[in-house]
Scaffold this motif. Sequence first.
Motif, short mmCIF file in Angstrom:
data_model
loop_
_atom_site.label_atom_id
_atom_site.label_comp_id
_atom_site.label_asym_id
_atom_site.label_seq_id
_atom_site.Cartn_x
_atom_site.Cartn_y
_atom_site.Cartn_z
N ARG A 124 -7.09 22.49 -1.57
CA ARG A 124 -5.65 22.56 -1.29
C ARG A 124 -5.20 21.36 -0.44
NH1 ARG A 124 -3.01 26.98 -2.82
NH2 ARG A 124 -4.19 28.85 -3.42
N ASP A 125 -6.02 20.95 0.51
CA ASP A 125 -5.66 19.83 1.36
C ASP A 125 -5.65 18.52 0.58
OD1 ASP A 125 -4.93 19.00 4.06
OD2 ASP A 125 -6.84 17.92 4.08
N ILE A 126 -6.62 18.36 -0.33
CA ILE A 126 -6.64 17.16 -1.18
C ILE A 126 -5.35 17.06 -1.99
CG2 ILE A 126 -7.74 16.09 -3.20
CD1 ILE A 126 -10.42 17.23 -2.15
N TYR A 127 -4.96 18.16 -2.60
CA TYR A 127 -3.75 18.15 -3.42
C TYR A 127 -2.48 18.01 -2.59
CZ TYR A 127 -5.67 18.63 -8.06
OH TYR A 127 -6.30 18.36 -9.25
N LEU A 128 -2.48 18.54 -1.37
CA LEU A 128 -1.34 18.37 -0.47
C LEU A 128 -1.13 16.88 -0.17
CD1 LEU A 128 0.79 19.60 1.50
CD2 LEU A 128 -1.03 19.58 3.24
N ALA A 129 -2.22 16.21 0.20
CA ALA A 129 -2.13 14.78 0.51
C ALA A 129 -1.79 13.97 -0.72
CB ALA A 129 -3.46 14.30 1.12
N ARG A 130 -2.40 14.31 -1.85
CA ARG A 130 -2.15 13.58 -3.09
C ARG A 130 -0.69 13.69 -3.50
NH1 ARG A 130 -4.54 15.04 -9.09
NH2 ARG A 130 -3.71 13.20 -10.15
N ALA A 131 -0.14 14.90 -3.43
CA ALA A 131 1.25 15.10 -3.82
C ALA A 131 2.19 14.32 -2.91
CB ALA A 131 1.59 16.59 -3.79
N ALA A 132 1.89 14.29 -1.61
CA ALA A 132 2.74 13.56 -0.68
C ALA A 132 2.81 12.08 -1.03
CB ALA A 132 2.22 13.74 0.75
N VAL A 133 1.66 11.50 -1.35
CA VAL A 133 1.61 10.07 -1.69
C VAL A 133 2.29 9.81 -3.03
CG1 VAL A 133 0.10 8.14 -2.27
CG2 VAL A 133 -0.46 9.62 -0.33
N GLU A 134 1.96 10.60 -4.05
CA GLU A 134 2.48 10.31 -5.39
C GLU A 134 3.97 10.61 -5.51
OE1 GLU A 134 0.17 11.37 -8.77
OE2 GLU A 134 -1.74 11.06 -7.73
N ARG A 135 4.46 11.66 -4.86
CA ARG A 135 5.90 11.94 -4.91
C ARG A 135 6.68 10.82 -4.25
NH1 ARG A 135 7.26 17.81 -2.81
NH2 ARG A 135 9.31 17.22 -3.68
N THR A 136 6.18 10.32 -3.13
CA THR A 136 6.84 9.20 -2.46
C THR A 136 6.81 7.96 -3.34
OG1 THR A 136 6.21 10.07 -0.29
CG2 THR A 136 6.85 7.75 -0.39
N ALA A 137 5.68 7.73 -4.00
CA ALA A 137 5.55 6.56 -4.87
C ALA A 137 6.52 6.63 -6.03
CB ALA A 137 4.12 6.47 -5.39
N VAL A 138 6.70 7.81 -6.62
CA VAL A 138 7.63 7.97 -7.74
C VAL A 138 9.05 7.64 -7.32
CG1 VAL A 138 8.74 9.70 -9.21
CG2 VAL A 138 6.26 9.57 -9.12
N ARG A 139 9.48 8.18 -6.20
CA ARG A 139 10.85 7.92 -5.74
C ARG A 139 11.06 6.44 -5.40
NH1 ARG A 139 14.27 11.82 -5.49
NH2 ARG A 139 13.58 13.99 -5.53
#
Length: 223
Positions: free
Chosen positions: A84-99
């Motif tokens: 869960r922590d891996i996906y939390l960090a991954r989502a934070a980075v990738e969502r920011t990158a998309v925007r």
Amino acid sequence: MESSLTPIPRDSTPSIIARRLRDAVAKGEFRPGQQLTEASLAASFGVSRGPLREAMQRLTQEGLLVSHRNRGLFVMELDEPTIRDIYLARAAVERTAVRQAVALGAGEEAEALIAVVEEMRAYEDRPSHPDVSALDMRFHEQLVALSRSPRLILMHGTLLTQVRLCLAWMQQTYDSVQYRVTEHADIARAIVAGDADLADRLLCAHMDDGLRRVLAAVGELSG
């Protein structure tokens, strides 16, 4: 399965050894929680313990290996809190990158993401093939690169080793490659169209589905 632990030239650097070890873990040659011993690895690679120790230290810093006092080095465990922590960090980075990519008008560059998706289609009859996960990784690497942020790219690169371990478990949960193709294609098209909100919603749904699949696969094993 061909082993990644073949002898390498004596003048190779610790970075090459570290890359070989990452690949071996991602391919399942070492299981989560398995202990790694210097003597056997040095013999497999045909190197001295000096560069091997440096390589293993790098992987410890990345979180792929865990050091237990007076016990040695072990491959990281994939328990539910860790996943869960891996996906939390991954989502934070990738969502920011998309925007950021949409804000920069990187729609034309995002066409390269669709090309990666098209490569996935070639594995229609082999949804669990390791190359599908490799293409999945390449898609997300290129997605983050669209942000043109050196720090986001660096943060994502640090996470990728652990993400690869998750994908190795997740790939067995697909009975068709079409689902992965559709998910990635929709995200890519939203970025190309410059629709940051849609791309974000699709990426979140994609991450949530991946998290559920990894948890289910690891839970099935431990159960």
